[in-house]
Design a protein around this motif. Structure first.
Motif, short mmCIF file in Angstrom:
data_model
loop_
_atom_site.label_atom_id
_atom_site.label_comp_id
_atom_site.label_asym_id
_atom_site.label_seq_id
_atom_site.Cartn_x
_atom_site.Cartn_y
_atom_site.Cartn_z
N ARG A 285 0.84 -1.20 0.00
CA ARG A 285 0.00 0.00 0.00
C ARG A 285 0.87 1.26 0.00
NH1 ARG A 285 -5.25 1.93 0.86
NH2 ARG A 285 -5.71 0.23 -0.57
N GLU A 286 1.97 1.24 0.76
CA GLU A 286 2.90 2.37 0.74
C GLU A 286 3.54 2.53 -0.63
OE1 GLU A 286 4.13 2.22 5.50
OE2 GLU A 286 5.34 1.18 4.01
N MET A 287 3.87 1.41 -1.28
CA MET A 287 4.43 1.48 -2.63
C MET A 287 3.42 2.08 -3.60
SD MET A 287 6.58 -2.11 -2.80
CE MET A 287 7.03 -1.98 -4.51
N GLU A 288 2.15 1.76 -3.39
CA GLU A 288 1.09 2.32 -4.25
C GLU A 288 1.03 3.83 -4.11
OE1 GLU A 288 -2.37 2.34 -6.76
OE2 GLU A 288 -0.73 0.96 -6.46
N ILE A 289 1.05 4.32 -2.87
CA ILE A 289 1.00 5.76 -2.62
C ILE A 289 2.25 6.43 -3.18
CG2 ILE A 289 1.04 7.51 -0.79
CD1 ILE A 289 -0.81 5.61 0.82
N GLU B 173 11.51 14.55 -2.25
CA GLU B 173 12.56 13.55 -2.07
C GLU B 173 11.99 12.14 -2.21
OE1 GLU B 173 15.92 14.98 0.94
OE2 GLU B 173 13.90 15.38 1.76
N LEU B 174 10.76 11.95 -1.76
CA LEU B 174 10.09 10.66 -1.95
C LEU B 174 9.95 10.34 -3.45
CD1 LEU B 174 7.05 10.38 0.53
CD2 LEU B 174 9.07 8.91 0.44
N VAL B 175 9.53 11.34 -4.20
CA VAL B 175 9.33 11.16 -5.65
C VAL B 175 10.67 10.83 -6.31
CG1 VAL B 175 8.74 12.35 -7.80
CG2 VAL B 175 7.27 12.59 -5.79
N LEU B 176 11.72 11.52 -5.93
CA LEU B 176 13.05 11.25 -6.49
C LEU B 176 13.47 9.82 -6.22
CD1 LEU B 176 15.48 12.44 -7.99
CD2 LEU B 176 16.40 13.16 -5.77
N SER C 9 4.67 9.91 -7.33
CA SER C 9 5.65 10.11 -8.41
C SER C 9 4.98 10.40 -9.75
CB SER C 9 6.57 8.89 -8.53
OG SER C 9 5.87 7.76 -9.01
N ALA C 10 3.68 10.03 -9.85
CA ALA C 10 2.92 10.33 -11.07
C ALA C 10 2.31 11.73 -11.02
CB ALA C 10 1.82 9.29 -11.26
N GLY C 11 2.62 12.50 -9.94
CA GLY C 11 2.15 13.87 -9.84
C GLY C 11 0.82 14.05 -9.14
N LYS C 12 0.31 12.99 -8.51
CA LYS C 12 -0.97 13.09 -7.81
C LYS C 12 -0.77 13.73 -6.44
CE LYS C 12 -2.95 10.73 -11.13
NZ LYS C 12 -3.75 11.44 -12.15
N SER D 101 2.07 8.81 4.11
CA SER D 101 3.15 9.54 3.47
C SER D 101 4.21 9.95 4.49
CB SER D 101 2.58 10.78 2.76
OG SER D 101 3.61 11.53 2.15
N SER D 102 3.74 10.40 5.67
CA SER D 102 4.68 10.78 6.74
C SER D 102 5.48 9.57 7.22
CB SER D 102 3.88 11.39 7.90
OG SER D 102 4.74 11.69 8.99
N ILE D 103 4.81 8.43 7.37
CA ILE D 103 5.48 7.20 7.81
C ILE D 103 6.54 6.78 6.78
CG2 ILE D 103 5.14 4.71 8.17
CD1 ILE D 103 2.37 5.51 9.41
N MET D 104 6.20 6.90 5.50
CA MET D 104 7.16 6.55 4.45
C MET D 104 8.40 7.41 4.52
SD MET D 104 5.15 5.58 0.95
CE MET D 104 4.23 7.10 0.83
N ARG D 105 8.20 8.70 4.73
CA ARG D 105 9.36 9.60 4.82
C ARG D 105 10.27 9.20 5.98
NH1 ARG D 105 5.40 13.56 3.66
NH2 ARG D 105 5.40 14.31 5.81
N GLN D 106 9.65 8.82 7.09
CA GLN D 106 10.45 8.38 8.24
C GLN D 106 11.20 7.09 7.92
OE1 GLN D 106 7.81 8.06 11.61
NE2 GLN D 106 7.11 10.18 11.43
N LYS D 107 10.50 6.13 7.31
CA LYS D 107 11.12 4.85 6.97
C LYS D 107 12.31 5.02 6.03
CE LYS D 107 7.26 1.53 7.29
NZ LYS D 107 6.46 0.56 6.50
#
Length: 206
Positions: free
Chosen positions: A149-153, A195-198, A158-161, A181-187
Protein backbone atom coordinates in the motif's frame (compact mmCIF):
# COMPACT_ATOMS: atom_id res chain seq x y z
CA UNK A 1 -10.36 -21.30 -19.11
CA UNK A 2 -11.26 -17.61 -19.20
CA UNK A 3 -8.19 -15.38 -18.72
CA UNK A 4 -8.57 -11.64 -18.09
CA UNK A 5 -5.55 -9.57 -19.21
CA UNK A 6 -5.48 -6.08 -17.65
CA UNK A 7 -2.81 -4.03 -19.41
CA UNK A 8 -2.89 -0.57 -20.99
CA UNK A 9 -0.58 -1.53 -23.87
CA UNK A 10 -2.53 -3.03 -26.76
CA UNK A 11 0.55 -4.77 -28.08
CA UNK A 12 0.78 -6.75 -24.83
CA UNK A 13 -2.85 -7.85 -25.05
CA UNK A 14 -2.33 -8.78 -28.72
CA UNK A 15 0.78 -10.72 -27.78
CA UNK A 16 -1.17 -12.64 -25.14
CA UNK A 17 -3.86 -13.50 -27.67
CA UNK A 18 -1.21 -14.76 -30.07
CA UNK A 19 0.53 -16.70 -27.29
CA UNK A 20 -2.60 -18.65 -26.44
CA UNK A 21 -4.04 -18.62 -29.97
CA UNK A 22 -3.40 -22.31 -30.58
CA UNK A 23 -5.10 -23.38 -27.35
CA UNK A 24 -8.87 -23.74 -27.90
CA UNK A 25 -9.39 -24.20 -24.14
CA UNK A 26 -8.29 -20.64 -23.30
CA UNK A 27 -10.42 -17.55 -23.93
CA UNK A 28 -8.67 -14.17 -23.56
CA UNK A 29 -10.60 -11.21 -22.12
CA UNK A 30 -9.11 -7.71 -22.05
CA UNK A 31 -9.23 -4.51 -19.98
CA UNK A 32 -6.97 -1.46 -20.14
CA UNK A 33 -7.03 -0.06 -16.58
CA UNK A 34 -7.97 -0.94 -13.02
CA UNK A 35 -11.51 0.39 -13.28
CA UNK A 36 -12.42 -1.53 -16.45
CA UNK A 37 -10.51 -4.53 -15.09
CA UNK A 38 -12.63 -4.60 -11.94
CA UNK A 39 -15.82 -4.29 -14.02
CA UNK A 40 -14.67 -7.12 -16.29
CA UNK A 41 -13.97 -9.31 -13.28
CA UNK A 42 -17.48 -8.71 -11.92
CA UNK A 43 -19.18 -9.18 -15.30
CA UNK A 44 -17.14 -12.01 -16.80
CA UNK A 45 -16.02 -14.09 -13.78
CA UNK A 46 -12.63 -15.05 -15.30
CA UNK A 47 -10.78 -18.10 -14.02
CA UNK A 48 -7.43 -16.28 -13.99
CA UNK A 49 -6.55 -12.56 -13.93
CA UNK A 50 -3.22 -11.34 -15.34
CA UNK A 51 -2.67 -7.83 -13.99
CA UNK A 52 0.00 -5.39 -15.12
CA UNK A 53 1.46 -3.61 -12.09
CA UNK A 54 1.96 -0.26 -13.81
CA UNK A 55 -1.58 0.65 -14.88
CA UNK A 56 -2.60 4.24 -15.81
CA UNK A 57 -4.51 5.12 -12.63
CA UNK A 58 -4.07 2.83 -9.64
CA UNK A 59 -1.65 -0.06 -9.94
CA UNK A 60 -2.17 -3.76 -10.37
CA UNK A 61 -1.48 -4.14 -6.64
CA UNK A 62 -4.51 -2.00 -5.85
CA UNK A 63 -6.64 -3.81 -8.46
CA UNK A 64 -5.60 -7.16 -6.96
CA UNK A 65 -6.78 -5.93 -3.55
CA UNK A 66 -10.14 -4.88 -4.99
CA UNK A 67 -10.64 -8.17 -6.82
CA UNK A 68 -9.69 -10.23 -3.77
CA UNK A 69 -12.05 -8.16 -1.61
CA UNK A 70 -14.83 -9.26 -3.97
CA UNK A 71 -13.66 -12.87 -4.22
CA UNK A 72 -11.00 -14.15 -1.86
CA UNK A 73 -10.49 -17.20 -4.09
CA UNK A 74 -9.63 -15.15 -7.21
CA UNK A 75 -6.56 -16.43 -9.04
CA UNK A 76 -4.24 -13.55 -9.86
CA UNK A 77 -0.93 -13.33 -11.71
CA UNK A 78 1.01 -10.07 -11.56
CA UNK A 79 2.74 -9.07 -14.79
CA UNK A 80 5.45 -6.41 -14.84
CA UNK A 81 8.41 -4.91 -16.69
CA UNK A 82 10.17 -4.86 -13.31
CA UNK A 83 11.97 -8.07 -12.39
CA UNK A 84 13.09 -6.71 -9.00
CA UNK A 85 12.34 -9.52 -6.50
CA UNK A 86 10.82 -6.96 -4.12
CA UNK A 87 7.91 -6.42 -6.53
CA UNK A 88 7.34 -10.17 -6.73
CA UNK A 89 7.46 -10.47 -2.94
CA UNK A 90 4.90 -7.67 -2.54
CA UNK A 91 2.66 -9.25 -5.17
CA UNK A 92 2.62 -12.49 -3.20
CA UNK A 93 1.86 -10.58 0.02
CA UNK A 94 -1.12 -8.90 -1.67
CA UNK A 95 -2.48 -12.34 -2.58
CA UNK A 96 -1.26 -13.01 -6.13
CA UNK A 97 -0.68 -16.66 -7.00
CA UNK A 98 1.98 -15.88 -9.61
CA UNK A 99 4.39 -13.24 -10.86
CA UNK A 100 5.83 -13.01 -14.36
CA UNK A 101 8.29 -10.48 -15.78
CA UNK A 102 7.53 -9.06 -19.23
CA UNK A 103 11.24 -9.25 -19.97
CA UNK A 104 11.27 -13.02 -19.42
CA UNK A 105 10.44 -15.96 -21.64
CA UNK A 106 6.86 -15.86 -23.04
CA UNK A 107 6.57 -19.49 -21.99
CA UNK A 108 6.69 -18.26 -18.39
CA UNK A 109 3.31 -16.59 -18.83
CA UNK A 110 1.81 -19.66 -20.50
CA UNK A 111 3.05 -21.88 -17.69
CA UNK A 112 1.87 -19.40 -15.04
CA UNK A 113 -1.66 -19.24 -16.47
CA UNK A 114 -1.95 -23.03 -16.67
CA UNK A 115 -0.48 -23.60 -13.21
CA UNK A 116 -2.51 -20.89 -11.46
CA UNK A 117 -5.60 -21.95 -13.41
CA UNK A 118 -5.25 -25.41 -11.85
CA UNK A 119 -5.13 -23.84 -8.40
CA UNK A 120 -1.35 -23.78 -8.06
CA UNK A 121 1.24 -21.04 -7.80
CA UNK A 122 3.99 -19.92 -10.17
CA UNK A 123 7.24 -17.99 -10.14
CA UNK A 124 9.77 -18.27 -12.98
CA UNK A 125 12.75 -20.30 -11.68
CA UNK A 126 15.23 -17.42 -12.07
CA UNK A 127 13.00 -15.05 -10.11
CA UNK A 128 12.34 -17.63 -7.42
CA UNK A 129 16.12 -18.01 -6.99
CA UNK A 130 16.51 -14.22 -6.82
CA UNK A 131 13.99 -14.02 -4.00
CA UNK A 132 15.43 -17.00 -2.14
CA UNK A 133 19.02 -15.74 -2.30
CA UNK A 134 18.50 -11.96 -2.33
CA UNK A 135 19.47 -11.72 1.34
CA UNK A 136 21.31 -8.51 2.27
CA UNK A 137 20.76 -6.92 -1.16
CA UNK A 138 17.00 -7.26 -0.68
CA UNK A 139 17.19 -5.66 2.77
CA UNK A 140 19.32 -2.76 1.48
CA UNK A 141 16.79 -1.74 -1.15
CA UNK A 142 14.68 1.23 0.04
CA UNK A 143 11.53 -0.41 -1.34
CA UNK A 144 11.98 -3.42 0.97
CA UNK A 145 10.96 -1.13 3.85
CA UNK A 146 7.58 -0.36 2.29
CA UNK A 147 4.32 -2.29 2.29
CA UNK A 148 2.47 -2.76 -0.99
CA UNK A 149 0.00 0.00 0.00
CA UNK A 150 2.90 2.37 0.74
CA UNK A 151 4.43 1.48 -2.63
CA UNK A 152 1.09 2.32 -4.25
CA UNK A 153 1.00 5.76 -2.62
CA UNK A 154 4.65 6.37 -3.56
CA UNK A 155 3.92 5.45 -7.19
CA UNK A 156 0.96 7.84 -7.33
CA UNK A 157 3.01 10.64 -5.75
CA UNK A 158 5.65 10.11 -8.41
CA UNK A 159 2.92 10.33 -11.07
CA UNK A 160 2.15 13.87 -9.84
CA UNK A 161 -0.97 13.09 -7.81
CA UNK A 162 -1.65 15.11 -4.66
CA UNK A 163 -2.79 13.53 -1.39
CA UNK A 164 -6.48 14.25 -2.02
CA UNK A 165 -6.33 12.64 -5.48
CA UNK A 166 -4.50 9.62 -4.07
CA UNK A 167 -7.09 9.19 -1.30
CA UNK A 168 -9.87 9.21 -3.92
CA UNK A 169 -8.04 6.78 -6.21
CA UNK A 170 -7.30 4.19 -3.53
CA UNK A 171 -10.65 4.56 -1.73
CA UNK A 172 -9.06 5.83 1.45
CA UNK A 173 -9.27 8.97 3.59
CA UNK A 174 -7.05 12.02 3.15
CA UNK A 175 -5.87 11.63 6.76
CA UNK A 176 -4.81 8.02 6.20
CA UNK A 177 -2.88 8.89 3.05
CA UNK A 178 -1.20 11.87 4.73
CA UNK A 179 -0.21 9.73 7.71
CA UNK A 180 1.12 7.00 5.41
CA UNK A 181 3.15 9.54 3.47
CA UNK A 182 4.68 10.78 6.74
CA UNK A 183 5.48 7.20 7.81
CA UNK A 184 7.16 6.55 4.45
CA UNK A 185 9.36 9.60 4.82
CA UNK A 186 10.45 8.38 8.24
CA UNK A 187 11.12 4.85 6.97
CA UNK A 188 13.14 6.08 4.01
CA UNK A 189 14.97 8.87 5.83
CA UNK A 190 13.73 11.70 3.61
CA UNK A 191 12.12 14.99 4.63
CA UNK A 192 9.87 16.02 1.77
CA UNK A 193 7.46 14.56 -0.77
CA UNK A 194 9.81 15.75 -3.52
CA UNK A 195 12.56 13.55 -2.07
CA UNK A 196 10.09 10.66 -1.95
CA UNK A 197 9.33 11.16 -5.65
CA UNK A 198 13.05 11.25 -6.49
CA UNK A 199 13.55 7.98 -4.66
CA UNK A 200 10.62 6.43 -6.56
CA UNK A 201 12.18 7.46 -9.88
CA UNK A 202 15.56 6.00 -8.89
CA UNK A 203 13.86 2.76 -7.86
CA UNK A 204 12.13 2.38 -11.23
CA UNK A 205 8.62 3.02 -9.92
CA UNK A 206 7.91 6.17 -11.92
Amino acid sequence: MRVLIVDDHRIVASGCRALFGDDPDIVILEACDAESGERAFVDEHPDVCVLDINLPTVSGFELARRILARDGAARIIMFSMNDDPIFAARAIEVGAKGYVSKTGDPCDLMEAVREVGKGGTYLPPALARSIAFAGPAFARSPLSKLTSREMEILRLLSAGKNLSEIAWLIHSSYKTVANTSSIMRQKLGVRTSAELVLLAIKSGMA
